[in-house]
Design a protein around this motif. Sequence first.
Motif, mmCIF file in Angstrom:
data_model
loop_
_atom_site.group_PDB
_atom_site.id
_atom_site.type_symbol
_atom_site.label_atom_id
_atom_site.label_comp_id
_atom_site.label_asym_id
_atom_site.label_seq_id
_atom_site.Cartn_x
_atom_site.Cartn_y
_atom_site.Cartn_z
ATOM 1 N N SER A 5 0.843 -1.196 0.000
ATOM 2 C CA SER A 5 0.000 0.000 0.000
ATOM 3 C C SER A 5 0.883 1.252 0.000
ATOM 4 N N ALA A 8 -0.208 4.985 3.319
ATOM 5 C CA ALA A 8 -0.973 4.553 4.497
ATOM 6 C C ALA A 8 -0.248 4.976 5.763
ATOM 7 N N VAL A 43 -5.141 2.497 6.298
ATOM 8 C CA VAL A 43 -5.815 3.773 6.560
ATOM 9 C C VAL A 43 -4.819 4.899 6.315
ATOM 10 N N ASN A 44 -5.306 6.007 5.703
ATOM 11 C CA ASN A 44 -4.413 7.147 5.500
ATOM 12 C C ASN A 44 -4.657 8.187 6.592
ATOM 13 N N GLU A 45 -3.931 9.304 6.535
ATOM 14 C CA GLU A 45 -4.028 10.322 7.595
ATOM 15 C C GLU A 45 -5.381 11.014 7.636
ATOM 16 N N GLN A 46 -6.153 10.954 6.551
ATOM 17 C CA GLN A 46 -7.483 11.554 6.536
ATOM 18 C C GLN A 46 -8.548 10.587 7.070
ATOM 19 N N GLY A 47 -8.142 9.391 7.440
ATOM 20 C CA GLY A 47 -9.078 8.418 7.998
ATOM 21 C C GLY A 47 -9.812 7.583 6.966
ATOM 22 N N CYS A 48 -9.333 7.591 5.722
ATOM 23 C CA CYS A 48 -9.945 6.769 4.672
ATOM 24 C C CYS A 48 -9.319 5.369 4.708
ATOM 25 N N TYR A 49 -10.198 4.371 4.677
ATOM 26 C CA TYR A 49 -9.755 2.981 4.744
ATOM 27 C C TYR A 49 -9.839 2.332 3.366
ATOM 28 N N ASP A 50 -8.947 1.395 3.135
ATOM 29 C CA ASP A 50 -8.993 0.562 1.941
ATOM 30 C C ASP A 50 -8.627 -0.855 2.358
ATOM 31 N N THR A 51 -9.205 -1.814 1.653
ATOM 32 C CA THR A 51 -8.995 -3.216 2.000
ATOM 33 C C THR A 51 -8.591 -3.996 0.755
#
Length: 153
Positions: A5, A8, A43-51
Amino acid sequence: FSDSSKGASGTWLYPGDGNQINQPNTLYTYADTGYYKAYLVAVNEQGCYDTSQVLIRIKPHFAIFFPNAFTPDGDSVNDTFKPRGEGFSDYSLRIFSRWGEELFLSNDPNEGWNGTVKSGEEQAPVGVYIYHVRLKDTDARGHTYVGHVLLLQ
């Protein structure tokens, strides 16, 4: 497992067996065979998650070994000839004399040839006998093994 990733700030690895690992770049050992749905959450610093997920199959180990001699003398050591192994099914063991006469047949991998002939009435003489084994491995591929075994007294 290797985390590829980008950007992240946090990642978690779930190998699919109920565990959570906070180091996604890791070597992991499964405790048992089977299918596992492993996934990585980033998760990135803006709080967006990816799986990202992958289905993993841990196959049973397939191995078979053939003794080259046995001594059916009743001492409970090496009294039968039978292949030893794991990870197979649809098993068949046949024993032949050097003239091609079938002396033994079994579809049970726990049953070995005890060196008798004529339905167990007589002990076969010391000598070399031919075995023929058919089985399927964990992927249902057929295997045939033919070899010799020495019967000793």
